[in-house]
Design an enzyme around this catalytic site. Structure first.
Site, short mmCIF file in Angstrom:
data_model
loop_
_atom_site.label_atom_id
_atom_site.label_comp_id
_atom_site.label_asym_id
_atom_site.label_seq_id
_atom_site.Cartn_x
_atom_site.Cartn_y
_atom_site.Cartn_z
N LYS A 170 -70.74 -38.11 93.26
CA LYS A 170 -69.45 -38.11 92.55
C LYS A 170 -69.12 -39.57 92.23
O LYS A 170 -68.59 -40.30 93.05
CB LYS A 170 -68.37 -37.50 93.45
CG LYS A 170 -67.23 -36.80 92.74
CD LYS A 170 -66.47 -37.64 91.74
CE LYS A 170 -65.41 -38.51 92.39
NZ LYS A 170 -64.77 -39.43 91.40
N GLU A 223 -68.32 -47.65 103.32
CA GLU A 223 -68.42 -49.05 102.91
C GLU A 223 -67.13 -49.34 102.14
O GLU A 223 -66.96 -48.87 101.02
CB GLU A 223 -69.66 -49.23 102.03
CG GLU A 223 -70.21 -50.63 102.10
CD GLU A 223 -69.64 -51.53 101.04
OE1 GLU A 223 -68.50 -52.00 101.24
OE2 GLU A 223 -70.33 -51.77 100.03
N CYS A 282 -66.54 -55.73 96.70
CA CYS A 282 -65.97 -55.47 98.03
C CYS A 282 -66.14 -56.68 98.95
O CYS A 282 -65.31 -56.94 99.80
CB CYS A 282 -66.58 -54.22 98.63
SG CYS A 282 -68.35 -54.17 98.46
N GLU A 316 -56.60 -56.89 99.83
CA GLU A 316 -57.69 -56.98 98.85
C GLU A 316 -57.11 -56.86 97.44
O GLU A 316 -56.43 -55.89 97.13
CB GLU A 316 -58.68 -55.83 99.09
CG GLU A 316 -59.85 -55.85 98.15
CD GLU A 316 -60.86 -54.75 98.44
OE1 GLU A 316 -60.46 -53.57 98.55
OE2 GLU A 316 -62.06 -55.06 98.56
P1 NAI Z 1 -61.01 -45.39 95.31
O1 NAI Z 1 -61.46 -45.81 96.65
O2 NAI Z 1 -59.83 -44.49 95.28
O3 NAI Z 1 -62.21 -44.70 94.53
C1 NAI Z 1 -63.56 -44.71 94.93
C2 NAI Z 1 -64.15 -43.33 94.75
O4 NAI Z 1 -63.47 -42.39 95.59
C3 NAI Z 1 -64.02 -42.79 93.34
O5 NAI Z 1 -65.19 -42.06 93.01
C4 NAI Z 1 -62.83 -41.86 93.44
O6 NAI Z 1 -62.82 -40.86 92.47
C5 NAI Z 1 -63.05 -41.28 94.82
N1 NAI Z 1 -61.84 -40.71 95.44
C6 NAI Z 1 -60.54 -41.08 95.25
N2 NAI Z 1 -59.73 -40.32 96.01
C7 NAI Z 1 -60.51 -39.47 96.70
C8 NAI Z 1 -60.26 -38.45 97.67
N3 NAI Z 1 -59.02 -38.15 98.07
N4 NAI Z 1 -61.32 -37.78 98.19
C9 NAI Z 1 -62.57 -38.07 97.81
N5 NAI Z 1 -62.86 -39.01 96.90
C10 NAI Z 1 -61.86 -39.71 96.35
O7 NAI Z 1 -60.74 -46.68 94.46
P2 NAI Z 1 -60.00 -46.84 93.05
O8 NAI Z 1 -58.80 -45.97 92.98
O9 NAI Z 1 -61.00 -46.72 91.98
O10 NAI Z 1 -59.52 -48.35 93.18
C11 NAI Z 1 -58.39 -48.66 93.97
C12 NAI Z 1 -58.63 -49.87 94.81
O11 NAI Z 1 -59.70 -49.66 95.70
C13 NAI Z 1 -59.04 -51.12 94.06
O12 NAI Z 1 -57.97 -51.81 93.56
C14 NAI Z 1 -59.78 -51.89 95.10
O13 NAI Z 1 -58.86 -52.64 95.86
C15 NAI Z 1 -60.39 -50.85 95.96
N6 NAI Z 1 -61.82 -50.62 95.70
C16 NAI Z 1 -62.70 -51.12 96.59
C17 NAI Z 1 -64.04 -50.94 96.38
C18 NAI Z 1 -65.02 -51.49 97.33
O14 NAI Z 1 -66.21 -51.45 97.09
N7 NAI Z 1 -64.59 -52.03 98.44
C19 NAI Z 1 -64.56 -50.24 95.21
C20 NAI Z 1 -63.54 -49.70 94.35
C21 NAI Z 1 -62.23 -49.91 94.61
#
Ligand code: NAI
Ligand code: MG
Length: 503
Positions: A185, A260, A294, A393
């Site tokens: 996903k 991660e 990240c 972050e």
């Molecule tokens: P997110 O962590 O919400 O999204 C990552 C993945 O999780 C996406 O595929 C999303 O569709 C999925 N997801 C979201 N809610 C979910 C749920 N309840 N159950 C299962 N899967 C779910 O990150 P998002 O909204 O894209 O970005 C928000 C913040 O997250 C960013 O501003 C950043 O600070 C952080 N982020 C950190 C990352 C990292 O590698 N550490 C990568 C992406 C975002």
């Protein structure tokens, strides 16, 4: 030049399938803010179909199915996928740059890494055959013991948008190498190249159901995967907040997870460094991929005796960074991924100002770019450890700076965070680098650099940056269960009743 985005469906059981609810999500090019296509939006009904397909793939033709095929057979598919990726490198890099805003050159590195990662895990899949039945030495010669490495089963892989195809590959390649069937996903903000991966899987004839790709929103497509009783494991990369939700869902079924998550990684610069070299690594460590990494070293901890001159050099370097459409030659910084992220980053900067910090450079959108989600590389000084900009972050091109006077203070500042993903130290004194390395509370340490990442080396964090390791042999182990097999090999009866003293 931009290229067209192919209209795609969900990839389930080796075929394109319309989402049951026929919903679609627009793809917005972050450079032009224009819609350039759309992706299908999966919901729980589609998750059901994908999970069923994955389970069938594990058991389809008894004796010759994916999970019991030799590593050699699986390796052939992984290599075929790598070859197709190499053939389509320039197209995939362009799509990646258009979808998530990263400079084309960097997108091309990503695609090289994607192919390299499939090849690396092809080698490890082959190696797995030789590792089977590895003997365990026992203190009694009436028994022999060995270990089988078996695939975990059906795995759910949930990934972010900053390295869309690469983050997917870090999970898909080892999962398939191990003999798992997977449901990927990707992030709704950048799914285009993952759907191209589906196309490639079809081209190489990957057996149906071995990899299923469901694009869609987190709560609608990701959450049902995390809580599905027939998904044996979840591997997730993304925000700590979502990681916590996934772990909570998985906990209901005692489903294993590897996470991660986010970071607020430090970079310590000591007074004995070459200022220009250190400045380049500091800038790369924080502004590469627009800080949407990240492990970005977004907290600079610099020795007070060099701070003023060091920051001068950083500002000079930043002035020379080309910020433009990622498809333009020489671009070093493109737009951030979405309007939501753009607004979030500017809000972080506003809060820093309100809390009393100083914007040394940057702080808003670049003047020469009227459209697109562009944010200037921003350096913030006069930061205190209680400020949001020090603690949270940003996931954008924002560097928070503090000075220190001695090693102990530098380490204390570096570890002053709930996160523990990366940490960097720059100094010509390697003894000092080693001391600092041991003191860092982090899963990855860089000495005299920041961010380089190799498929062969373990990647992951501690504290609230998550647990489990990706890449290298650790990445393969994420998708393997160890089965202990112990056999009684003596001709003598065990004789428990007759010889209780033996126990
Ligand atoms: P997110 O962590 O919400 O999204 C990552 C993945 O999780 C996406 O595929 C999303 O569709 C999925 N997801 C979201 N809610 C979910 C749920 N309840 N159950 C299962 N899967 C779910 O990150 P998002 O909204 O894209 O970005 C928000 C913040 O997250 C960013 O501003 C950043 O600070 C952080 N982020 C950190 C990352 C990292 O590698 N550490 C990568 C992406 C975002
Ligand atoms: Mg996008």
């Amino acid at each position: 030049m931009a290229i067209p985005v192919a209209p795609r469906q969900l990839f389930i059981d080796g075929e394109w399938k319309q989402p049951v609810l026929k919903k679609r999500i627009p793809i917005v090019n972050p450079t032009t803010e224009e819609k350039i296509g759309d992706i299908p939006a999966a919901t729980s009904e589609d998750v059901e179909l994908a999970v069923a397909a994955a389970r069938r793939a594990l058991t389809r033709n008894k004796g010759s199915d994916w999970s019991t095929a030799s590593g050699l057979v699986r390796a052939r598919y992984l290599r075929a996928i790598a070859d197709k990726i190499k053939d389509r490198k320039s197209e995939l890099a362009k799509l990646e740059a258009m979808d998530c805003g990263k400079p084309l050159e960097e997108a091309a590195w990503d695609i090289d890494d994607v192919a390299g990662c499939f090849e690396y895990y092809a080698d490890l899949a082959e190696g797995l055959d030789a590792k089977q039945k590895a003997p365990v030495s026992l203190p009694m010669d009436t028994f022999k013991s060995y270990v089988l490495h078996e695939p975990v089963g059906v795995v759910g892989l949930i990934t972010p948008w900053n390295y869309p195809m690469l983050m997917a590959t870090w999970k898909v390649a080892p999962a398939l190498a191990a003999g798992c069937a997977a449901i990927l996903k990707p992030s709704e903000l950048a799914s285009v190249t993952c759907l191209e991966l589906a196309d490639i899987c079809m081209e190489v004839g990957l057996p149906p159901g071995v990899l299923n790709i469901l694009t869609g929103l987190g709560p609608e497509a990701g959450a049902p995967l995390a809580s599905h009783p027939h998904v044996d494991k979840i591997a997730f990369t993304g925000s700590s907040a979502t990681g916590s939700k996934i772990m909570t869902a998985a906990a209901q079924l005692l489903k294993p997870v590897s996470l991660e998550l986010g970071g607020k990684s430090p970079i310590i610069v000591f007074e004995d460094v070459d200022l220009d070299k250190a400045a380049e690594w500091t800038i790369f460590g924080c502004f590469w991929t627009n800080g949407q990494i990240c492990s970005a070293t977004s907290r600079l901890i610099v020795h007070e005796s060099i701070a003023a001159e060091f920051l001068n050099r950083i500002v000079k370097w930043i002035e020379n960074i080309k910020i433009s459409d990622p498809l333009e030659e020489g671009c070093r910084l493109g737009p951030v991924v979405s309007r939501g992220q753009y607004e979030k980053i500017l809000k972080f900067i506003e809060t820093a100002k309100r809390e009393g910090a100083t914007i040394l450079t940057g702080g808003s959108r670049p003047e020469h770019l009227k459209k697109g989600f562009f944010v200037q590389p921003t350096v913030i000084t006069d930061v205190t450890t209680s400020m949001q900009i020090w603690r949270e972050e940003v996931f954008g091109p924002v560097l928070a700076v503090k000075t220190f006077s001695n090693e102990e203070e530098a380490i204390e500042l570096a570890n002053d965070t709930h996160y523990g993903l990366g940490a960097a130290v720059i100094s010509n004194d390697l003894g000092r680098c080693e001391r600092v390395t041991k003191a860092f509370q982090a899963g990855i340490v860089w000495i005299n650099c920041s961010q380089p990442c190799f498929t062969q080396a373990p990647w992951g964090g501690k504290k609230r940056s998550g647990f489990g390791r990706e890449l290298g042999e650790w990445g393969l182990n994420n998708y393997l269960n160890v089965k202990q097999v112990t056999q009684y090999i003596s001709d003598e009866p065990w004789g428990w009743y007759r010889k209780p003293s033996k126990l």
